[in-house]
Scaffold this motif. Structure first.
Motif, PDB file in Angstrom:
ATOM      1  N   MET A   7       0.814  -1.217   0.000  1.00  0.00           N
ATOM      2  CA  MET A   7       0.000   0.000   0.000  1.00  0.00           C
ATOM      3  C   MET A   7       0.849   1.269   0.000  1.00  0.00           C
ATOM      4  SD  MET A   7      -1.422   0.079   3.918  1.00  0.00           S
ATOM      5  CE  MET A   7      -0.354   0.496   5.318  1.00  0.00           C
ATOM      6  N   THR A   8       0.250   2.337  -0.517  1.00  0.00           N
ATOM      7  CA  THR A   8       0.853   3.660  -0.451  1.00  0.00           C
ATOM      8  C   THR A   8       0.468   4.263   0.897  1.00  0.00           C
ATOM      9  OG1 THR A   8       0.699   3.979  -2.839  1.00  0.00           O
ATOM     10  CG2 THR A   8       0.912   5.965  -1.480  1.00  0.00           C
ATOM     11  N   VAL A 107      -3.345  -9.773  -1.439  1.00  0.00           N
ATOM     12  CA  VAL A 107      -3.380  -9.135  -2.753  1.00  0.00           C
ATOM     13  C   VAL A 107      -4.401  -9.815  -3.662  1.00  0.00           C
ATOM     14  CG1 VAL A 107      -1.030  -8.221  -2.652  1.00  0.00           C
ATOM     15  CG2 VAL A 107      -1.408 -10.525  -3.524  1.00  0.00           C
ATOM     16  N   ALA A 108      -4.604 -11.101  -3.473  1.00  0.00           N
ATOM     17  CA  ALA A 108      -5.613 -11.805  -4.281  1.00  0.00           C
ATOM     18  C   ALA A 108      -7.005 -11.271  -3.974  1.00  0.00           C
ATOM     19  CB  ALA A 108      -5.549 -13.307  -4.011  1.00  0.00           C
ATOM     20  N   GLU A 109      -7.290 -11.059  -2.696  1.00  0.00           N
ATOM     21  CA  GLU A 109      -8.588 -10.517  -2.290  1.00  0.00           C
ATOM     22  C   GLU A 109      -8.765  -9.094  -2.804  1.00  0.00           C
ATOM     23  OE1 GLU A 109      -9.210 -12.896   1.954  1.00  0.00           O
ATOM     24  OE2 GLU A 109      -8.000 -11.068   1.889  1.00  0.00           O
ATOM     25  N   ILE A 110      -7.672  -8.320  -2.780  1.00  0.00           N
ATOM     26  CA  ILE A 110      -7.737  -6.935  -3.257  1.00  0.00           C
ATOM     27  C   ILE A 110      -8.036  -6.906  -4.755  1.00  0.00           C
ATOM     28  CG2 ILE A 110      -6.431  -4.796  -3.578  1.00  0.00           C
ATOM     29  CD1 ILE A 110      -4.807  -5.625  -1.068  1.00  0.00           C
ATOM     30  N   VAL A 131      -4.919   4.437   6.872  1.00  0.00           N
ATOM     31  CA  VAL A 131      -3.480   4.191   7.024  1.00  0.00           C
ATOM     32  C   VAL A 131      -2.793   3.999   5.679  1.00  0.00           C
ATOM     33  CG1 VAL A 131      -3.651   3.237   9.337  1.00  0.00           C
ATOM     34  CG2 VAL A 131      -3.882   1.706   7.363  1.00  0.00           C
ATOM     35  N   GLY A 132      -3.580   3.925   4.605  1.00  0.00           N
ATOM     36  CA  GLY A 132      -2.973   3.747   3.290  1.00  0.00           C
ATOM     37  C   GLY A 132      -4.022   3.546   2.214  1.00  0.00           C
ATOM     38  N   VAL A 133      -3.537   3.408   1.001  1.00  0.00           N
ATOM     39  CA  VAL A 133      -4.406   3.147  -0.148  1.00  0.00           C
ATOM     40  C   VAL A 133      -3.726   2.123  -1.041  1.00  0.00           C
ATOM     41  CG1 VAL A 133      -5.331   4.099  -2.298  1.00  0.00           C
ATOM     42  CG2 VAL A 133      -5.583   5.382  -0.185  1.00  0.00           C
ATOM     43  N   VAL A 134      -4.492   1.163  -1.530  1.00  0.00           N
ATOM     44  CA  VAL A 134      -3.968   0.212  -2.508  1.00  0.00           C
ATOM     45  C   VAL A 134      -4.695   0.470  -3.826  1.00  0.00           C
ATOM     46  CG1 VAL A 134      -3.733  -2.193  -3.188  1.00  0.00           C
ATOM     47  CG2 VAL A 134      -3.426  -1.547  -0.798  1.00  0.00           C
ATOM     48  N   SER A 135      -3.918   0.720  -4.863  1.00  0.00           N
ATOM     49  CA  SER A 135      -4.479   0.973  -6.182  1.00  0.00           C
ATOM     50  C   SER A 135      -4.073  -0.137  -7.139  1.00  0.00           C
ATOM     51  CB  SER A 135      -3.980   2.315  -6.716  1.00  0.00           C
ATOM     52  OG  SER A 135      -2.575   2.253  -6.953  1.00  0.00           O
ATOM     53  N   LEU A 139      -0.684  -2.945  -7.287  1.00  0.00           N
ATOM     54  CA  LEU A 139      -0.672  -4.367  -7.620  1.00  0.00           C
ATOM     55  C   LEU A 139       0.321  -4.653  -8.744  1.00  0.00           C
ATOM     56  CD1 LEU A 139      -4.486  -5.241  -7.514  1.00  0.00           C
ATOM     57  CD2 LEU A 139      -2.749  -5.789  -5.813  1.00  0.00           C
ATOM     58  N   ILE A 140       0.379  -3.750  -9.720  1.00  0.00           N
ATOM     59  CA  ILE A 140       1.317  -3.932 -10.824  1.00  0.00           C
ATOM     60  C   ILE A 140       2.756  -3.818 -10.322  1.00  0.00           C
ATOM     61  CG2 ILE A 140       2.059  -3.074 -13.068  1.00  0.00           C
ATOM     62  CD1 ILE A 140      -0.715  -4.401 -12.976  1.00  0.00           C
ATOM     63  N   ARG A 141       3.005  -2.867  -9.426  1.00  0.00           N
ATOM     64  CA  ARG A 141       4.356  -2.729  -8.856  1.00  0.00           C
ATOM     65  C   ARG A 141       4.745  -3.991  -8.082  1.00  0.00           C
ATOM     66  NH1 ARG A 141       2.285   2.507  -7.062  1.00  0.00           N
ATOM     67  NH2 ARG A 141       2.835   4.086  -8.620  1.00  0.00           N
ATOM     68  N   ALA A 142       3.762  -4.579  -7.390  1.00  0.00           N
ATOM     69  CA  ALA A 142       4.038  -5.811  -6.647  1.00  0.00           C
ATOM     70  C   ALA A 142       4.486  -6.918  -7.585  1.00  0.00           C
ATOM     71  CB  ALA A 142       2.800  -6.243  -5.864  1.00  0.00           C
ATOM     72  N   LEU A 143       3.889  -6.969  -8.767  1.00  0.00           N
ATOM     73  CA  LEU A 143       4.257  -7.975  -9.760  1.00  0.00           C
ATOM     74  C   LEU A 143       5.720  -7.822 -10.162  1.00  0.00           C
ATOM     75  CD1 LEU A 143       3.449 -10.229 -11.752  1.00  0.00           C
ATOM     76  CD2 LEU A 143       2.715  -8.437 -13.340  1.00  0.00           C
ATOM     77  N   VAL A 144       6.176  -6.569 -10.266  1.00  0.00           N
ATOM     78  CA  VAL A 144       7.557  -6.303 -10.666  1.00  0.00           C
ATOM     79  C   VAL A 144       8.542  -6.813  -9.621  1.00  0.00           C
ATOM     80  CG1 VAL A 144       9.223  -4.479 -11.207  1.00  0.00           C
ATOM     81  CG2 VAL A 144       6.882  -4.305 -12.035  1.00  0.00           C
ATOM     82  N   THR A 145       8.144  -6.744  -8.345  1.00  0.00           N
ATOM     83  CA  THR A 145       9.066  -7.108  -7.266  1.00  0.00           C
ATOM     84  C   THR A 145       9.155  -8.607  -7.006  1.00  0.00           C
ATOM     85  OG1 THR A 145       7.369  -6.922  -5.521  1.00  0.00           O
ATOM     86  CG2 THR A 145       8.564  -4.918  -6.126  1.00  0.00           C
TER      87      THR A 145
END
Length: 234
Positions: A7-8, A107-110, A131-135, A139-145
């Motif tokens: 999350m951001t 992340v799957a649920e998101i 406390v944050g936001v997930v966009s 999720l795409i950035r998570a794929l990169v990591t």
């Protein structure tokens, strides 16, 4: 991987009394398409997005409906449309039906939530506080990591690779029967005749995702004879 991992945390927010013009300017200059709306007590009370600001009287984008469509709309719908097009503060144009998640959400649920609700972002709350936001971008950035799986040591284990390919397709209606999968020298030969393009693509991807498979060859002809006698196709 969970929401807290991707999350951001430094979130740009709006307040209910912020003007529509300032909210629009904030999103433009920050390069974002939506903001959580926080009241003076720090409570999440809504979201304001580009979609909420699309139909505005001052820029000529208000909805123009024919008289018969307008006659079918309820008075409440017409009143709400007027407010969206003419209100000057965020509290009157923001969406209040806001879905939220916790930091423990996977992340799957998101991903399922964003897709099902057709939204681009979801606030993350703890004890009612943002406390944050997930966009989608998170999720795409998570794929990169994600670190690619290291291929297992399968040299000379064609039988093991074949079993792994069959396992990858298990439970799917488009799965190939075992006799249509042959592995030789770490190359998977798959016979998927009379299948749709989508099914053939799924079959190929299932084999490609098995660590240790060096190449996937889709055969167009009937199974039988030596491998070299059957046409190759990509």
């Amino acid at each position: 991987m969970r929401a807290v991992d991707i999350m951001t945390k430094s979130v740009i927010t709006a307040n209910p009394e912020m003007t529509v013009r300032i909210a629009a300017g904030t999103m433009v200059f920050a390069g974002i398409s939506g903001m959580p709306v926080i009241d003076p007590d720090g409570k999440l009370v809504g979201m304001v997005t580009e979609g909420d600001l699309m139909r505005r009287e001052e820029i000529g984008t208000g909805k123009r409906q024919s008289w018969w469509l307008e006659s079918l709309a309820s008075t409440s719908d017409l009143a709400n449309m007027y407010v969206k097009e003419n209100a000057t503060t965020v509290k009157d144009v923001m969406s209040t039906d806001v879905v939220t998640i916790t930091e423990e959400c996977t992340v799957a649920e998101i991903a399922e939530l964003l897709e099902a609700r057709r939204i681009k972002r979801v606030p993350v709350v703890r004890d009612g506080k943002l406390v944050g936001v997930v966009s989608r971008a998170n999720l795409i950035r998570a794929l990169v990591t994600v670190v690619p799986k290291r291929p297992a040591s399968t040299e000379g284990d064609d039988a093991g690779l074949r079993e792994a390919i069959l396992l990858a397709m298990t439970g799917h209606r488009w799965a190939l029967p075992p006799e249509n999968v042959i592995v030789k020298d770490a190359t998977a030969h798959l016979w998927a005749t009379a299948r749709s393009d989508e099914e053939q693509r799924a079959i190929r991807v299932a084999a490609e995702c098995v660590p240790g498979v060096k190449e996937v060859v889709m055969h167009a002809g009937p199974l039988g004879g030596a491998l070299g006698d059957v046409g190759r196709s990509s």
